[in-house]
Design a protein around this motif. Structure first.
Motif, short mmCIF file in Angstrom:
data_model
loop_
_atom_site.label_atom_id
_atom_site.label_comp_id
_atom_site.label_asym_id
_atom_site.label_seq_id
_atom_site.Cartn_x
_atom_site.Cartn_y
_atom_site.Cartn_z
N LEU A 15 0.95 -1.38 0.06
CA LEU A 15 0.27 -0.04 -0.16
C LEU A 15 1.03 1.19 0.08
O LEU A 15 0.22 2.38 0.38
CB LEU A 15 -0.95 -0.03 1.15
N LEU A 16 2.07 1.18 -0.46
CA LEU A 16 3.02 2.28 -0.48
C LEU A 16 2.33 3.12 -1.58
O LEU A 16 2.31 2.97 -2.75
CB LEU A 16 4.38 1.79 -0.56
N PRO A 17 2.31 4.80 -1.15
CA PRO A 17 1.65 5.45 -2.13
C PRO A 17 2.54 5.58 -3.25
O PRO A 17 3.80 5.81 -3.21
CB PRO A 17 1.64 6.88 -1.38
N PRO A 18 2.19 5.73 -4.57
CA PRO A 18 2.97 5.89 -5.82
C PRO A 18 3.74 7.45 -5.82
O PRO A 18 3.10 8.19 -5.33
CB PRO A 18 2.06 5.79 -6.79
N GLY A 19 4.88 7.23 -6.09
CA GLY A 19 5.71 8.16 -6.01
C GLY A 19 6.23 8.83 -4.73
O GLY A 19 6.90 9.87 -4.76
N LYS A 20 6.04 8.10 -3.64
CA LYS A 20 6.53 8.41 -2.17
C LYS A 20 7.22 7.24 -1.49
O LYS A 20 6.70 6.35 -1.09
CB LYS A 20 5.14 8.66 -1.34
#
Length: 291
Positions: A30-35
């Motif tokens: 669930l790691l936010p994209p681009g972060k």
């Protein structure tokens, strides 16, 4: 609405906390994209139909982190709390005390971090209209007792602040203009309080008031002499448990840090006791800027 805004007043995560939160979200996919690195306190609000595995972690095969771990270093919000499964709610008791959760499966044993701020919201009765000043509720007393009993005593004993939200009046709803402090103002006060606590706890394994064990809190960081008298009498009368007494002292330290006091005085402890029991004690419910 209030729960969703809590992360905005919490201090930014430091590097170690960011790594912990990022690792959990990465494992969960669930790691936010681009972060690549999460720098703000997470917010997790599972639906009341969530299972025990969804809350504390688990699943077939390799265990996955649950909501308590996804909310690590942030906020876990349970709306309509009495609608959750009682087994799922009681499973929160262990991570609330230890700050982690251990999940055993056939593929192995996994330990996930779970140090979070739990926020519960509940209606007073099934129809939601019961109050001491409102006669519109049609729920029988037995139904109200059953509904409120869905939150077990041991779980409620781990809830430090209990605030009854009054109905919004027409004047309040239609009023225009600012009616409170800005997020930036509150966030600055919280940040200053955290810095006071960190300075006091320097050289110890703990960083915030919530981290300090009860025994250490009682033996090393005392309130003003006599300030805890009412709380200790509450323990003798059975109004407070031993855990509850420790948590009153812990909250009193937080109140003192917010107010800029060197040690909790009688007013700080009275407010902490009022917030825990819900019984008015003639103290204000707002805390001004630090001195």
């Amino acid at each position: 609405m209030l729960a969703e805004r809590l992360p905005s007043i919490l201090p930014p995560l430091d590097r170690q906390e960011s790594l912990e939160v990022t690792a959990v979200h990465s494992v969960a996919g669930l790691l936010p994209p681009g972060k690549p690195l999460i720098a703000v306190a997470p917010y997790c609000a599972p639906h009341h139909s969530a299972t025990m595995q969804a809350l504390v972690g688990g699943g077939p095969g390799v265990a996955r982190p649950g909501a308590v771990s996804l909310a690590h270093r942030g906020v876990l919000f349970l709306d309509e709390t009495p609608e959750f499964s009682s087994h799922a709610l009681d499973a929160l008791r262990q991570p609330l005390e230890s700050g982690h959760v251990v999940v055993a499966r056939s593929a192995g044993v996994v330990r996930f971090p779970a140090r979070f701020l739990m926020v519960l919201a509940a209606n007073p009765c099934p129809c939601g209209r019961f109050s001491r000043t409102n006669d519109q509720c049609e729920c029988p007393p037995s139904a109200i007792r059953r509904y409120q009993a869905r939150l077990s005593g041991p779980l409620l004993d781990r809830v430090d602040l209990r605030v009854e939200a009054d109905r919004v009046t027409r004047a309040e709803l239609t009023a225009t203009g600012a009616r409170g402090e800005s997020t930036a103002t509150v966030a600055a006060r919280v940040r200053a309080a955290r810095e006071r606590a960190a300075a006091r706890l320097a050289g110890t394994p703990w960083r915030t008031n919530s981290d300090v064990p009860g025994r250490e809190l009682r033996s090393r960081w005392h309130a003003v002499p006599g300030a805890m008298d009412d709380a200790e009498r509450g323990l003798e009368r059975g109004v407070l448990t031993a855990r509850g007494l420790d948590r009153v002292l812990r909250v009193a330290w937080t109140v003192a840090d917010l107010a800029g006091h060197d040690r909790p005085d009688a007013g700080d402890v009275a407010l902490a006791l009022q917030l825990r029991t819900g019984v008015p004690r003639g103290v204000p419910m707002t805390i001004g800027a630090p001195a």
